[in-house]
Each structure stands twice: as C-alpha cells, then as structure tokens.
Design a protein around this motif. Structure first.
Motif, PDB file in Angstrom:
ATOM      1  N   TYR B  32       0.881  -1.148   0.000  1.00  0.00           N
ATOM      2  CA  TYR B  32       0.000   0.000   0.000  1.00  0.00           C
ATOM      3  C   TYR B  32       0.930   1.212   0.000  1.00  0.00           C
ATOM      4  N   PHE B  34       1.516   5.557  -0.282  1.00  0.00           N
ATOM      5  CA  PHE B  34       0.886   6.830   0.073  1.00  0.00           C
ATOM      6  C   PHE B  34       1.829   7.985  -0.246  1.00  0.00           C
ATOM      7  N   TYR B  36       2.125  12.031   1.169  1.00  0.00           N
ATOM      8  CA  TYR B  36       1.670  13.057   2.083  1.00  0.00           C
ATOM      9  C   TYR B  36       2.430  14.345   1.793  1.00  0.00           C
ATOM     10  N   GLN B  38       3.515  18.239   3.519  1.00  0.00           N
ATOM     11  CA  GLN B  38       3.609  19.011   4.758  1.00  0.00           C
ATOM     12  C   GLN B  38       3.964  20.450   4.424  1.00  0.00           C
ATOM     13  N   ARG B  42       3.183  22.686   9.888  1.00  0.00           N
ATOM     14  CA  ARG B  42       1.913  21.972   9.890  1.00  0.00           C
ATOM     15  C   ARG B  42       2.165  20.464   9.965  1.00  0.00           C
ATOM     16  N   GLY B  43       1.116  19.708  10.287  1.00  0.00           N
ATOM     17  CA  GLY B  43       1.196  18.258  10.243  1.00  0.00           C
ATOM     18  C   GLY B  43       1.145  17.767   8.804  1.00  0.00           C
ATOM     19  N   LEU B  44       1.207  16.456   8.653  1.00  0.00           N
ATOM     20  CA  LEU B  44       1.158  15.865   7.320  1.00  0.00           C
ATOM     21  C   LEU B  44      -0.282  15.793   6.829  1.00  0.00           C
ATOM     22  N   PHE B  46      -2.760  14.138   3.808  1.00  0.00           N
ATOM     23  CA  PHE B  46      -2.855  13.069   2.825  1.00  0.00           C
ATOM     24  C   PHE B  46      -3.088  13.623   1.421  1.00  0.00           C
ATOM     25  N   LYS B  49      -3.301   7.673  -2.519  1.00  0.00           N
ATOM     26  CA  LYS B  49      -2.867   6.338  -2.111  1.00  0.00           C
ATOM     27  C   LYS B  49      -3.073   5.358  -3.260  1.00  0.00           C
ATOM     28  N   ILE B  51      -3.808   1.262  -3.658  1.00  0.00           N
ATOM     29  CA  ILE B  51      -4.132   0.014  -2.978  1.00  0.00           C
ATOM     30  C   ILE B  51      -4.005  -1.123  -3.977  1.00  0.00           C
ATOM     31  N   LEU B  88       7.010  20.178   1.638  1.00  0.00           N
ATOM     32  CA  LEU B  88       7.788  18.960   1.867  1.00  0.00           C
ATOM     33  C   LEU B  88       6.884  17.762   1.584  1.00  0.00           C
ATOM     34  N   PHE B  90       6.285  13.564   1.395  1.00  0.00           N
ATOM     35  CA  PHE B  90       6.719  12.276   1.931  1.00  0.00           C
ATOM     36  C   PHE B  90       5.999  11.141   1.225  1.00  0.00           C
ATOM     37  N   LEU B 102       3.171   2.411   8.908  1.00  0.00           N
ATOM     38  CA  LEU B 102       3.719   3.002   7.705  1.00  0.00           C
ATOM     39  C   LEU B 102       5.213   3.236   7.888  1.00  0.00           C
ATOM     40  N   PHE B 104       8.075   5.678   6.315  1.00  0.00           N
ATOM     41  CA  PHE B 104       8.154   6.914   5.544  1.00  0.00           C
ATOM     42  C   PHE B 104       9.531   7.091   4.929  1.00  0.00           C
ATOM     43  N   GLY B 107      11.742  12.382   2.812  1.00  0.00           N
ATOM     44  CA  GLY B 107      11.111  13.630   2.392  1.00  0.00           C
ATOM     45  C   GLY B 107      11.859  14.331   1.271  1.00  0.00           C
TER      46      GLY B 107
END
Lengths: 113, 114
Positions: B32, B34, B36, B38, B42-44, B46, B49, B51, B88, B90, B102, B104, B107
């Motif tokens: 899987y 992904f 992300y 940033q 700030r946070g990451l 989404f 993705k 699948i 940034l 990831f 996950l 990662f 970056g």
C-alpha cells in the motif's frame, strides 16, 4: 472529517524535566501513533497503540514512554528530557479498515534547552 | 522489512512546468503506497494512495502518482506546478494485509519558482 489535535504547537523545556505531549482524536480510531520528525530523517516511529492500555515500541522508543487510558487519547512522555529530543513530534491515528490511511495532528515542536 | 527511498532532498521547478517527485519502495508482499504533503509548521496532509487496480492514481490538488511494480516505484507527478505546491513531500509504504505501520521516506522539499 477526522480531527487529530495535539495539546501544544510549541514547547520549550529544560534538560531533565518530565514532558507530556497529549494527542486526541475524535473518530473512534483504535490505532494511534507517535512519530518524531527530524530534517533528512523523515518520520520515525516512537510508539504505537492498537487499543486502550495496549502499547508497542516502534523504531526509536528509548527515552520515551506512552499512556493510553482512553481510546481517544494517546500521550507521549519524555521521562527526563534531553537536548537530543529536540524535535517535531507528530501524532497520528488510523482508520479501522485497510489500507489504513493515517491522519496526522498539527505537530508539537519541542525544544529542550 | 519494508523501506522507502526518496532519492532527491530538493526538487526545483518553474511554475507551469510539470513536476515529478521520486519514490522507490521495498516490501516483501504487495504494497500500500501513500503520498503526504507538509506545509511549513503543519502536520502531514494526505494526498493520494495506491491500494490495487489502476497504476495511475489521482489525488488532491491535481496531483497523481504512477505505480510501477517492476521498478518498485511510486513517483508523484503534476502536469503544471503552482508556487503554492512548494512544500515537503513524503512517500510512505505499508505491506498490505500486515500490521498498520507506515514506513516513511526522508522527504523531498519541492520549490516551485515563479
């Protein structure tokens, strides 16, 4: 929308202090994670939890502990803060079904002096 | 063990030009995958993705990614870059059917020049 919140955006602590970082999610997720993010190293997993009172070590657990007394809350504890724990700390929770997309909080930038 | 490599720390592209951010992965089973993003302080967030199914995955903000099993790659692309895409990025992988962790990449800092 999933919401993951962290108690502080910025935190400054002294060496040797005990530090608590709080994370709360509002989507009834069972799985929660704590990462630290450092330049050039990406995100590294500190601890994770699959259920209340359940925890497992990630890749870099040394110097950290966690607490999960309630499903929605996952706390990261620095038992005795050191300068090498200065970092960005990110909390995440994950959906119950595959493919387990993670939802992140805004992060806490911790400085230990 | 699963791993992710983002070979470029920094990617610069002119506004309006196509952009590519590279990612290769290693897992023992089916992945899987992904992406992300940033933004500063700030946070990451989404983006998209993979699948199963179509190798070309479309995500938020006009981004897409192409899954290439033979090359174990999942490169992020956008046909026309915007200055606001500067951030940034990831890449992350988990093994399908396995635990929920996950892994990662390190970056890639994307800068879109006006």
């Amino acid at each position: 929308d999933v919401k993951v919140t962290q108690s502080s955006r910025y935190l400054v602590k002294r060496t040797g202090e005990k530090v608590f970082l709080e994370c709360v999610q509002d989507m009834d997720h069972e799985n929660m994670f704590w990462y630290r993010q450092d330049p050039g190293l990406g995100l590294r997993l500190i601890y994770f939890s699959y259920d209340v009172k359940m925890k497992e070590k990630g890749d870099i657990p040394e110097g950290y502990s966690v607490s999960r007394e309630k499903k929605e809350r996952f706390s990261l504890i620095l038992e005795s803060a050191s300068t090498n724990q200065t970092s960005m700390y990110l909390c995440a929770s994950i959906e119950r079904e595959a493919p387990y997309e993670q939802y992140f909080g805004p992060g806490t930038r911790l400085t230990v002096t | 063990a699963q791993s992710v490599a983002q070979p470029e720390d920094q990617v610069n592209v002119a506004e309006g030009n196509p952009l590519t951010v590279k990612c290769t992965y290693s897992v023992s089973g089916n992945p899987y995958l992904f992406w992300y993003v940033q933004y500063p302080n700030r946070g990451l967030q989404f983006l998209l993705k993979y699948i199963t199914g179509d190798n070309l995955v479309k995500g938020s903000y006009g981004f897409e990614a192409e899954f290439n099993k033979s090359q174990t790659s999942f490169h992020l692309k956008k046909p026309s870059a915007l200055v606001s895409d500067s951030a940034l990025y990831f890449c992350a992988v988990s093994e399908s059917g396995s635990a929920r962790q996950l892994t990662f990449g390190s970056g890639t800092q994307l800068t879109v020049l006006p």
